[in-house]
Design a protein around this motif. Structure first.
Motif, short mmCIF file in Angstrom:
data_model
loop_
_atom_site.label_atom_id
_atom_site.label_comp_id
_atom_site.label_asym_id
_atom_site.label_seq_id
_atom_site.Cartn_x
_atom_site.Cartn_y
_atom_site.Cartn_z
N THR A 1 0.86 -1.18 0.00
CA THR A 1 0.00 0.00 0.00
C THR A 1 0.90 1.23 0.00
N PRO A 2 0.88 2.01 -1.08
CA PRO A 2 1.70 3.23 -1.11
C PRO A 2 1.27 4.16 0.03
N PRO A 3 2.23 4.88 0.59
CA PRO A 3 1.92 5.79 1.71
C PRO A 3 0.79 6.76 1.37
N GLN A 4 -0.03 7.01 2.34
CA GLN A 4 -1.13 7.97 2.27
C GLN A 4 -2.16 7.64 1.19
N THR A 5 -2.33 6.34 0.91
CA THR A 5 -3.35 5.90 -0.06
C THR A 5 -4.09 4.70 0.50
N ASN A 6 -5.14 4.32 -0.18
CA ASN A 6 -5.84 3.07 0.11
C ASN A 6 -5.65 2.09 -1.04
N LEU A 7 -4.62 2.32 -1.86
CA LEU A 7 -4.38 1.48 -3.03
C LEU A 7 -3.66 0.20 -2.64
N ASN A 8 -3.89 -0.85 -3.41
CA ASN A 8 -3.21 -2.12 -3.25
C ASN A 8 -2.42 -2.35 -4.54
N ALA A 9 -1.13 -2.04 -4.52
CA ALA A 9 -0.31 -2.08 -5.73
C ALA A 9 0.61 -3.30 -5.73
N SER A 10 0.84 -3.84 -6.91
CA SER A 10 1.75 -4.98 -7.04
C SER A 10 3.18 -4.53 -6.76
N ASN A 11 4.00 -5.46 -6.25
CA ASN A 11 5.41 -5.16 -6.00
C ASN A 11 6.19 -5.01 -7.29
N VAL A 12 5.68 -5.54 -8.36
CA VAL A 12 6.32 -5.44 -9.67
C VAL A 12 5.61 -4.34 -10.46
N VAL A 13 6.39 -3.45 -11.05
CA VAL A 13 5.86 -2.33 -11.82
C VAL A 13 6.23 -2.54 -13.28
N LEU A 14 5.25 -2.33 -14.17
CA LEU A 14 5.53 -2.38 -15.61
C LEU A 14 5.78 -0.96 -16.08
N GLY A 15 6.97 -0.70 -16.58
CA GLY A 15 7.32 0.60 -17.14
C GLY A 15 7.51 0.44 -18.64
N PRO A 16 6.54 0.81 -19.42
CA PRO A 16 6.58 0.55 -20.87
C PRO A 16 7.45 1.54 -21.64
N MET A 17 8.72 1.63 -21.26
CA MET A 17 9.63 2.61 -21.86
C MET A 17 9.73 2.49 -23.38
N ARG A 18 9.76 1.29 -23.89
CA ARG A 18 9.92 1.09 -25.34
C ARG A 18 8.63 0.57 -25.98
N ILE A 19 7.50 0.89 -25.38
CA ILE A 19 6.23 0.40 -25.89
C ILE A 19 5.94 0.91 -27.30
N SER A 20 6.50 2.06 -27.65
CA SER A 20 6.26 2.61 -28.99
C SER A 20 6.91 1.76 -30.08
N ASP A 21 7.84 0.88 -29.69
CA ASP A 21 8.47 -0.03 -30.65
C ASP A 21 7.60 -1.25 -30.96
N LEU A 22 6.52 -1.43 -30.21
CA LEU A 22 5.66 -2.61 -30.36
C LEU A 22 4.45 -2.29 -31.22
N ASP A 23 3.96 -3.33 -31.91
CA ASP A 23 2.71 -3.14 -32.65
C ASP A 23 1.53 -3.36 -31.70
#
Length: 58
Positions: A5-27
């Protein structure tokens, strides 16, 4: 998938984060597969920093 749970939120976030840095290279199908697979394994935290979509030509 472990979560936190990120601080000061009620969110339940996964420990793994997807950062689509090169997503523009994908179809379209590759993007759908990437996001679908991430969600299937429990990833619900996506880093959408605007720098991921920039391409600098030199």
């Amino acid at each position: 998938m472990k979560t936190f749970t990120p601080p000061q939120t009620n969110l339940n976030a996964s420990n793994v984060v997807l950062g689509p840095m090169r997503i523009s290279d994908l179809d379209d199908q590759e993007v759908r597969t990437l996001i679908g697979t991430a969600r299937d394994v429990g990833i619900n935290f996506f880093d959408h920093a605007d720098v991921f979509s920039l391409t600098i030509a030199r």
